[in-house]
Design a protein around this motif. Structure first.
Motif, PDB file in Angstrom:
ATOM      1  N   ARG A   1       0.833  -1.207   0.000  1.00 39.42           N
ATOM      2  CA  ARG A   1       0.000   0.000   0.000  1.00 39.42           C
ATOM      3  C   ARG A   1       0.866   1.254   0.000  1.00 39.42           C
ATOM      4  O   ARG A   1       0.466   2.315  -0.457  1.00 39.42           O
ATOM      5  CB  ARG A   1      -0.916  -0.011   1.230  1.00 39.42           C
ATOM      6  N   TYR A   2       2.094   1.120   0.557  1.00 31.92           N
ATOM      7  CA  TYR A   2       3.019   2.247   0.626  1.00 31.92           C
ATOM      8  C   TYR A   2       4.244   2.006  -0.253  1.00 31.92           C
ATOM      9  O   TYR A   2       5.331   2.513   0.045  1.00 31.92           O
ATOM     10  CB  TYR A   2       3.456   2.476   2.071  1.00 31.92           C
ATOM     11  N   ALA A   3       4.082   1.239  -1.305  1.00 34.78           N
ATOM     12  CA  ALA A   3       5.212   0.895  -2.172  1.00 34.78           C
ATOM     13  C   ALA A   3       5.838   2.157  -2.764  1.00 34.78           C
ATOM     14  O   ALA A   3       5.147   3.080  -3.193  1.00 34.78           O
ATOM     15  CB  ALA A   3       4.744  -0.032  -3.292  1.00 34.78           C
ATOM     16  N   GLY A   4       7.163   2.178  -2.774  1.00 37.68           N
ATOM     17  CA  GLY A   4       7.887   3.315  -3.320  1.00 37.68           C
ATOM     18  C   GLY A   4       9.108   2.862  -4.092  1.00 37.68           C
ATOM     19  O   GLY A   4       9.241   1.684  -4.461  1.00 37.68           O
ATOM     20  N   VAL A   5      10.016   3.795  -4.319  1.00 36.29           N
ATOM     21  CA  VAL A   5      11.205   3.501  -5.116  1.00 36.29           C
ATOM     22  C   VAL A   5      12.067   2.429  -4.463  1.00 36.29           C
ATOM     23  O   VAL A   5      12.607   1.541  -5.140  1.00 36.29           O
ATOM     24  CB  VAL A   5      12.024   4.792  -5.340  1.00 36.29           C
ATOM     25  N   ASP A   6      12.211   2.485  -3.144  1.00 33.37           N
ATOM     26  CA  ASP A   6      13.036   1.497  -2.446  1.00 33.37           C
ATOM     27  C   ASP A   6      12.494   0.082  -2.655  1.00 33.37           C
ATOM     28  O   ASP A   6      13.264  -0.875  -2.804  1.00 33.37           O
ATOM     29  CB  ASP A   6      13.094   1.808  -0.950  1.00 33.37           C
TER      30      ASP A   6
ATOM     31  N   LEU B   1      10.803  -0.947  -5.267  1.00 32.07           N
ATOM     32  CA  LEU B   1      11.081  -1.331  -6.654  1.00 32.07           C
ATOM     33  C   LEU B   1      12.539  -1.764  -6.820  1.00 32.07           C
ATOM     34  O   LEU B   1      12.838  -2.640  -7.639  1.00 32.07           O
ATOM     35  CB  LEU B   1      10.761  -0.172  -7.598  1.00 32.07           C
ATOM     36  N   VAL B   2      13.433  -1.157  -6.060  1.00 33.30           N
ATOM     37  CA  VAL B   2      14.837  -1.571  -6.096  1.00 33.30           C
ATOM     38  C   VAL B   2      14.977  -2.999  -5.573  1.00 33.30           C
ATOM     39  O   VAL B   2      15.731  -3.807  -6.127  1.00 33.30           O
ATOM     40  CB  VAL B   2      15.710  -0.602  -5.274  1.00 33.30           C
ATOM     41  N   VAL B   3      14.235  -3.309  -4.504  1.00 34.87           N
ATOM     42  CA  VAL B   3      14.246  -4.676  -3.969  1.00 34.87           C
ATOM     43  C   VAL B   3      13.741  -5.658  -5.012  1.00 34.87           C
ATOM     44  O   VAL B   3      14.318  -6.737  -5.207  1.00 34.87           O
ATOM     45  CB  VAL B   3      13.385  -4.757  -2.691  1.00 34.87           C
ATOM     46  N   VAL B   4      12.666  -5.298  -5.707  1.00 33.10           N
ATOM     47  CA  VAL B   4      12.123  -6.164  -6.764  1.00 33.10           C
ATOM     48  C   VAL B   4      13.147  -6.349  -7.869  1.00 33.10           C
ATOM     49  O   VAL B   4      13.368  -7.466  -8.356  1.00 33.10           O
ATOM     50  CB  VAL B   4      10.823  -5.562  -7.333  1.00 33.10           C
ATOM     51  N   ALA B   5      13.788  -5.256  -8.287  1.00 30.90           N
ATOM     52  CA  ALA B   5      14.765  -5.337  -9.378  1.00 30.90           C
ATOM     53  C   ALA B   5      15.929  -6.264  -9.018  1.00 30.90           C
ATOM     54  O   ALA B   5      16.356  -7.103  -9.830  1.00 30.90           O
ATOM     55  CB  ALA B   5      15.292  -3.942  -9.710  1.00 30.90           C
ATOM     56  N   LYS B   6      16.449  -6.134  -7.792  1.00 33.23           N
ATOM     57  CA  LYS B   6      17.559  -6.992  -7.367  1.00 33.23           C
ATOM     58  C   LYS B   6      17.127  -8.460  -7.311  1.00 33.23           C
ATOM     59  O   LYS B   6      17.872  -9.352  -7.746  1.00 33.23           O
ATOM     60  CB  LYS B   6      18.071  -6.546  -6.001  1.00 33.23           C
ATOM     61  N   SER B   7      15.937  -8.710  -6.787  1.00 30.20           N
ATOM     62  CA  SER B   7      15.465 -10.087  -6.654  1.00 30.20           C
ATOM     63  C   SER B   7      15.208 -10.716  -8.021  1.00 30.20           C
ATOM     64  O   SER B   7      15.525 -11.888  -8.245  1.00 30.20           O
ATOM     65  CB  SER B   7      14.182 -10.120  -5.815  1.00 30.20           C
ATOM     66  N   VAL B   8      14.634  -9.934  -8.933  1.00 32.88           N
ATOM     67  CA  VAL B   8      14.399 -10.439 -10.296  1.00 32.88           C
ATOM     68  C   VAL B   8      15.733 -10.751 -10.975  1.00 32.88           C
ATOM     69  O   VAL B   8      15.888 -11.801 -11.621  1.00 32.88           O
ATOM     70  CB  VAL B   8      13.605  -9.412 -11.111  1.00 32.88           C
ATOM     71  N   PHE B   9      16.697  -9.841 -10.832  1.00 29.05           N
ATOM     72  CA  PHE B   9      18.001 -10.049 -11.467  1.00 29.05           C
ATOM     73  C   PHE B   9      18.685 -11.302 -10.936  1.00 29.05           C
ATOM     74  O   PHE B   9      19.169 -12.139 -11.719  1.00 29.05           O
ATOM     75  CB  PHE B   9      18.889  -8.831 -11.227  1.00 29.05           C
TER      76      PHE B   9
ATOM     77  N   CYS C   1       6.155  -6.654 -14.844  1.00 35.72           N
ATOM     78  CA  CYS C   1       4.916  -7.259 -14.355  1.00 35.72           C
ATOM     79  C   CYS C   1       4.787  -7.131 -12.840  1.00 35.72           C
ATOM     80  O   CYS C   1       3.730  -6.747 -12.321  1.00 35.72           O
ATOM     81  CB  CYS C   1       4.854  -8.729 -14.758  1.00 35.72           C
ATOM     82  N   VAL C   2       5.857  -7.458 -12.112  1.00 35.31           N
ATOM     83  CA  VAL C   2       5.805  -7.408 -10.656  1.00 35.31           C
ATOM     84  C   VAL C   2       5.671  -5.969 -10.171  1.00 35.31           C
ATOM     85  O   VAL C   2       4.881  -5.672  -9.267  1.00 35.31           O
ATOM     86  CB  VAL C   2       7.050  -8.073 -10.041  1.00 35.31           C
ATOM     87  N   SER C   3       6.401  -5.046 -10.796  1.00 36.75           N
ATOM     88  CA  SER C   3       6.308  -3.642 -10.395  1.00 36.75           C
ATOM     89  C   SER C   3       4.902  -3.100 -10.646  1.00 36.75           C
ATOM     90  O   SER C   3       4.352  -2.376  -9.809  1.00 36.75           O
ATOM     91  CB  SER C   3       7.332  -2.801 -11.180  1.00 36.75           C
ATOM     92  N   ALA C   4       4.326  -3.442 -11.793  1.00 34.82           N
ATOM     93  CA  ALA C   4       2.975  -2.975 -12.109  1.00 34.82           C
ATOM     94  C   ALA C   4       1.954  -3.549 -11.141  1.00 34.82           C
ATOM     95  O   ALA C   4       1.011  -2.862 -10.731  1.00 34.82           O
ATOM     96  CB  ALA C   4       2.610  -3.349 -13.547  1.00 34.82           C
TER      97      ALA C   4
ATOM     98  N   ALA D   1       2.300  -1.565  -7.886  1.00 30.28           N
ATOM     99  CA  ALA D   1       1.773  -0.210  -8.040  1.00 30.28           C
ATOM    100  C   ALA D   1       0.254  -0.215  -8.119  1.00 30.28           C
ATOM    101  O   ALA D   1      -0.405   0.734  -7.688  1.00 30.28           O
ATOM    102  CB  ALA D   1       2.359   0.430  -9.290  1.00 30.28           C
ATOM    103  N   SER D   2      -0.312  -1.296  -8.655  1.00 28.85           N
ATOM    104  CA  SER D   2      -1.772  -1.369  -8.763  1.00 28.85           C
ATOM    105  C   SER D   2      -2.437  -1.429  -7.391  1.00 28.85           C
ATOM    106  O   SER D   2      -3.579  -1.005  -7.236  1.00 28.85           O
ATOM    107  CB  SER D   2      -2.181  -2.590  -9.590  1.00 28.85           C
ATOM    108  N   PHE D   3      -1.723  -1.959  -6.377  1.00 30.03           N
ATOM    109  CA  PHE D   3      -2.285  -1.988  -5.029  1.00 30.03           C
ATOM    110  C   PHE D   3      -2.542  -0.566  -4.526  1.00 30.03           C
ATOM    111  O   PHE D   3      -3.574  -0.271  -3.942  1.00 30.03           O
ATOM    112  CB  PHE D   3      -1.338  -2.708  -4.063  1.00 30.03           C
ATOM    113  N   ARG D   4      -1.583   0.330  -4.783  1.00 28.30           N
ATOM    114  CA  ARG D   4      -1.757   1.724  -4.371  1.00 28.30           C
ATOM    115  C   ARG D   4      -2.854   2.393  -5.189  1.00 28.30           C
ATOM    116  O   ARG D   4      -3.637   3.189  -4.676  1.00 28.30           O
ATOM    117  CB  ARG D   4      -0.444   2.490  -4.543  1.00 28.30           C
TER     118      ARG D   4
END
Length: 238
Positions: A67-72, A74-82, A116-119, A122-125
Protein backbone atom coordinates in the motif's frame (compact mmCIF):
# COMPACT_ATOMS: atom_id res chain seq x y z
CA UNK A 1 -5.02 -12.14 7.41
CA UNK A 2 -1.39 -11.15 7.01
CA UNK A 3 -0.44 -14.72 6.06
CA UNK A 4 -3.29 -14.85 3.57
CA UNK A 5 -2.03 -11.68 1.89
CA UNK A 6 1.44 -13.17 1.61
CA UNK A 7 0.00 -16.34 0.09
CA UNK A 8 -1.94 -14.22 -2.40
CA UNK A 9 1.22 -12.29 -3.33
CA UNK A 10 3.17 -15.52 -3.87
CA UNK A 11 0.38 -16.99 -6.02
CA UNK A 12 0.22 -13.76 -8.00
CA UNK A 13 3.97 -13.81 -8.55
CA UNK A 14 3.74 -17.48 -9.51
CA UNK A 15 1.41 -16.49 -12.37
CA UNK A 16 3.58 -13.51 -13.33
CA UNK A 17 6.73 -15.66 -13.45
CA UNK A 18 5.01 -18.10 -15.82
CA UNK A 19 3.66 -15.24 -17.94
CA UNK A 20 7.02 -13.48 -18.17
CA UNK A 21 8.93 -16.67 -18.98
CA UNK A 22 6.47 -17.67 -21.69
CA UNK A 23 6.42 -14.11 -23.05
CA UNK A 24 10.20 -14.12 -23.34
CA UNK A 25 9.99 -17.18 -25.60
CA UNK A 26 7.34 -15.53 -27.75
CA UNK A 27 9.46 -12.41 -28.15
CA UNK A 28 12.60 -14.38 -28.88
CA UNK A 29 10.98 -16.61 -31.51
CA UNK A 30 8.59 -14.26 -33.26
CA UNK A 31 7.87 -16.63 -36.13
CA UNK A 32 6.67 -19.37 -33.77
CA UNK A 33 8.18 -21.61 -31.14
CA UNK A 34 10.19 -24.55 -32.53
CA UNK A 35 9.28 -27.93 -31.04
CA UNK A 36 12.66 -28.12 -29.31
CA UNK A 37 12.08 -24.79 -27.57
CA UNK A 38 8.59 -25.84 -26.47
CA UNK A 39 10.09 -28.89 -24.79
CA UNK A 40 12.78 -26.77 -23.14
CA UNK A 41 10.14 -24.35 -21.87
CA UNK A 42 7.98 -27.10 -20.37
CA UNK A 43 10.89 -28.93 -18.77
CA UNK A 44 12.53 -25.84 -17.28
CA UNK A 45 9.43 -23.95 -16.15
CA UNK A 46 9.16 -25.61 -12.69
CA UNK A 47 12.85 -24.93 -12.09
CA UNK A 48 12.55 -21.27 -13.12
CA UNK A 49 9.50 -20.79 -10.86
CA UNK A 50 11.22 -22.37 -7.86
CA UNK A 51 14.43 -20.35 -8.21
CA UNK A 52 12.61 -17.08 -8.82
CA UNK A 53 10.22 -17.49 -5.87
CA UNK A 54 13.15 -18.39 -3.60
CA UNK A 55 14.96 -15.27 -4.84
CA UNK A 56 11.90 -13.17 -4.00
CA UNK A 57 11.73 -14.68 -0.52
CA UNK A 58 15.43 -14.20 0.15
CA UNK A 59 15.47 -10.71 -1.36
CA UNK A 60 12.69 -9.40 0.86
CA UNK A 61 10.04 -8.84 -1.80
CA UNK A 62 7.32 -10.13 0.54
CA UNK A 63 8.36 -8.01 3.50
CA UNK A 64 7.07 -4.75 2.07
CA UNK A 65 3.67 -3.17 2.64
CA UNK A 66 2.55 -2.61 -0.92
CA UNK A 67 0.00 0.00 0.00
CA UNK A 68 3.02 2.25 0.63
CA UNK A 69 5.21 0.90 -2.17
CA UNK A 70 7.89 3.31 -3.32
CA UNK A 71 11.21 3.50 -5.12
CA UNK A 72 13.04 1.50 -2.45
CA UNK A 73 10.57 -1.37 -2.88
CA UNK A 74 11.08 -1.33 -6.65
CA UNK A 75 14.84 -1.57 -6.10
CA UNK A 76 14.25 -4.68 -3.97
CA UNK A 77 12.12 -6.16 -6.76
CA UNK A 78 14.76 -5.34 -9.38
CA UNK A 79 17.56 -6.99 -7.37
CA UNK A 80 15.47 -10.09 -6.65
CA UNK A 81 14.40 -10.44 -10.30
CA UNK A 82 18.00 -10.05 -11.47
CA UNK A 83 19.38 -12.63 -9.04
CA UNK A 84 16.55 -15.07 -9.72
CA UNK A 85 16.87 -14.76 -13.48
CA UNK A 86 20.65 -15.03 -13.31
CA UNK A 87 20.44 -18.14 -11.14
CA UNK A 88 17.78 -19.85 -13.24
CA UNK A 89 19.61 -18.94 -16.44
CA UNK A 90 22.88 -20.46 -15.22
CA UNK A 91 21.16 -23.64 -14.03
CA UNK A 92 19.10 -24.12 -17.22
CA UNK A 93 22.04 -23.50 -19.56
CA UNK A 94 24.22 -25.84 -17.48
CA UNK A 95 21.59 -28.61 -17.54
CA UNK A 96 21.51 -28.49 -21.33
CA UNK A 97 25.29 -28.40 -21.53
CA UNK A 98 25.22 -24.91 -23.08
CA UNK A 99 23.24 -26.13 -26.10
CA UNK A 100 19.57 -25.49 -26.82
CA UNK A 101 18.31 -22.69 -24.53
CA UNK A 102 18.71 -19.16 -25.88
CA UNK A 103 20.55 -16.76 -23.56
CA UNK A 104 18.43 -13.87 -24.84
CA UNK A 105 15.35 -15.49 -23.30
CA UNK A 106 16.61 -14.81 -19.80
CA UNK A 107 17.36 -11.17 -20.57
CA UNK A 108 13.82 -10.74 -21.89
CA UNK A 109 12.47 -12.70 -18.95
CA UNK A 110 14.15 -10.36 -16.44
CA UNK A 111 12.73 -7.26 -18.14
CA UNK A 112 9.21 -8.67 -18.46
CA UNK A 113 9.12 -10.01 -14.91
CA UNK A 114 10.32 -6.74 -13.42
CA UNK A 115 7.66 -4.81 -15.33
CA UNK A 116 4.92 -7.26 -14.36
CA UNK A 117 5.81 -7.41 -10.66
CA UNK A 118 6.31 -3.64 -10.40
CA UNK A 119 2.98 -2.98 -12.11
CA UNK A 120 1.18 -5.41 -9.81
CA UNK A 121 2.58 -3.67 -6.71
CA UNK A 122 1.77 -0.21 -8.04
CA UNK A 123 -1.77 -1.37 -8.76
CA UNK A 124 -2.29 -1.99 -5.03
CA UNK A 125 -1.76 1.72 -4.37
CA UNK A 126 -3.91 2.66 -7.35
CA UNK A 127 -6.80 0.50 -6.20
CA UNK A 128 -6.50 1.92 -2.69
CA UNK A 129 -6.70 5.46 -4.07
CA UNK A 130 -9.70 4.59 -6.26
CA UNK A 131 -11.79 2.70 -3.71
CA UNK A 132 -10.69 4.30 -0.44
CA UNK A 133 -9.87 7.74 -1.75
CA UNK A 134 -8.86 10.79 0.20
CA UNK A 135 -10.46 11.21 3.60
CA UNK A 136 -12.71 14.25 3.93
CA UNK A 137 -11.48 17.04 6.15
CA UNK A 138 -13.28 17.80 9.41
CA UNK A 139 -15.98 20.52 9.20
CA UNK A 140 -13.97 22.79 11.50
CA UNK A 141 -10.67 22.25 9.65
CA UNK A 142 -8.56 25.39 9.27
CA UNK A 143 -7.24 26.35 5.81
CA UNK A 144 -3.44 26.31 5.80
CA UNK A 145 -0.56 26.66 3.40
CA UNK A 146 2.56 24.50 3.50
CA UNK A 147 5.89 26.23 3.14
CA UNK A 148 8.36 24.37 0.88
CA UNK A 149 7.25 21.86 -1.75
CA UNK A 150 10.08 19.41 -1.16
CA UNK A 151 10.49 16.03 0.50
CA UNK A 152 9.30 17.37 3.84
CA UNK A 153 6.29 18.99 2.20
CA UNK A 154 5.34 15.74 0.49
CA UNK A 155 5.43 13.86 3.80
CA UNK A 156 3.46 16.60 5.54
CA UNK A 157 0.70 16.86 2.91
CA UNK A 158 0.31 13.08 2.90
CA UNK A 159 -0.09 13.05 6.67
CA UNK A 160 -2.66 15.85 6.61
CA UNK A 161 -4.72 14.26 3.84
CA UNK A 162 -4.73 10.86 5.53
CA UNK A 163 -5.53 12.18 9.00
CA UNK A 164 -8.47 14.62 9.05
CA UNK A 165 -8.34 14.60 12.86
CA UNK A 166 -5.50 17.11 12.66
CA UNK A 167 -8.10 19.76 11.73
CA UNK A 168 -6.11 21.21 8.83
CA UNK A 169 -7.36 21.74 5.26
CA UNK A 170 -4.35 22.21 2.93
CA UNK A 171 -4.92 24.96 0.38
CA UNK A 172 -1.61 24.35 -1.35
CA UNK A 173 2.12 25.01 -1.11
CA UNK A 174 4.22 28.13 -1.27
CA UNK A 175 7.83 27.82 -2.32
CA UNK A 176 10.81 30.08 -2.92
CA UNK A 177 11.58 28.34 -6.20
CA UNK A 178 9.49 30.13 -8.83
CA UNK A 179 10.04 27.25 -11.27
CA UNK A 180 7.72 25.08 -9.16
CA UNK A 181 4.85 27.57 -9.32
CA UNK A 182 1.76 26.15 -11.01
CA UNK A 183 2.79 22.52 -10.53
CA UNK A 184 1.00 19.98 -8.37
CA UNK A 185 2.24 17.92 -5.43
CA UNK A 186 -0.15 15.27 -4.14
CA UNK A 187 -2.93 17.06 -6.02
CA UNK A 188 -2.26 20.41 -4.31
CA UNK A 189 -1.04 23.39 -6.29
CA UNK A 190 2.30 25.08 -5.64
CA UNK A 191 2.15 28.89 -5.45
CA UNK A 192 4.89 31.47 -5.53
CA UNK A 193 5.52 33.73 -2.55
CA UNK A 194 4.10 36.68 -4.49
CA UNK A 195 0.68 35.00 -4.46
CA UNK A 196 0.59 34.69 -0.67
CA UNK A 197 -1.45 37.89 0.01
CA UNK A 198 -4.09 36.80 -2.51
CA UNK A 199 -4.31 33.35 -0.95
CA UNK A 200 -4.73 34.84 2.50
CA UNK A 201 -7.58 37.00 1.26
CA UNK A 202 -9.37 34.38 -0.86
CA UNK A 203 -9.07 31.35 1.43
CA UNK A 204 -8.86 32.92 4.86
CA UNK A 205 -5.46 31.42 5.55
CA UNK A 206 -4.12 32.48 8.94
CA UNK A 207 -1.41 29.89 9.43
CA UNK A 208 1.47 28.47 7.41
CA UNK A 209 2.93 25.07 8.23
CA UNK A 210 6.71 24.90 7.88
CA UNK A 211 7.85 21.60 6.39
CA UNK A 212 11.56 22.35 6.18
CA UNK A 213 14.14 23.25 8.82
CA UNK A 214 16.07 25.22 6.19
CA UNK A 215 13.63 28.15 6.03
CA UNK A 216 15.60 31.30 6.98
CA UNK A 217 14.43 33.60 9.73
CA UNK A 218 13.98 36.42 7.21
CA UNK A 219 11.24 34.45 5.48
CA UNK A 220 9.51 33.78 8.78
CA UNK A 221 9.61 37.48 9.56
CA UNK A 222 8.04 38.14 6.17
CA UNK A 223 5.19 35.76 7.03
CA UNK A 224 4.60 37.60 10.31
CA UNK A 225 4.49 40.88 8.43
CA UNK A 226 1.67 39.56 6.23
CA UNK A 227 -0.42 38.76 9.27
CA UNK A 228 -0.12 34.96 9.30
CA UNK A 229 1.35 32.72 11.95
CA UNK A 230 3.63 29.80 11.28
CA UNK A 231 4.07 26.42 12.89
CA UNK A 232 6.57 23.61 12.49
CA UNK A 233 4.32 20.60 12.52
CA UNK A 234 6.06 17.43 13.67
CA UNK A 235 4.87 14.25 12.04
CA UNK A 236 4.59 11.45 14.56
CA UNK A 237 4.12 7.95 13.26
CA UNK A 238 1.44 6.11 15.20
Amino acid sequence: LSHRRRIFEILLDFCLIVLAYYGSYLLRFESGLPDQQVKIFIHTLPLVIAIQVLSFLAGGVYRGIWRYAGVDDLVVVAKSVFLGTLGSGIVVVWLYDFHGPSRAIFVLDALLLFLCVSASRASFRLLGALFVGQRAAAPDARPVLIYSAGDGGEILIRELLNNPSRRYQPVGFIDDDSRKAGRLLRGCRIFSLDELPKLISEHGVSEVLISSIKVPESKLSELRGLGVGFKRLRIQLE
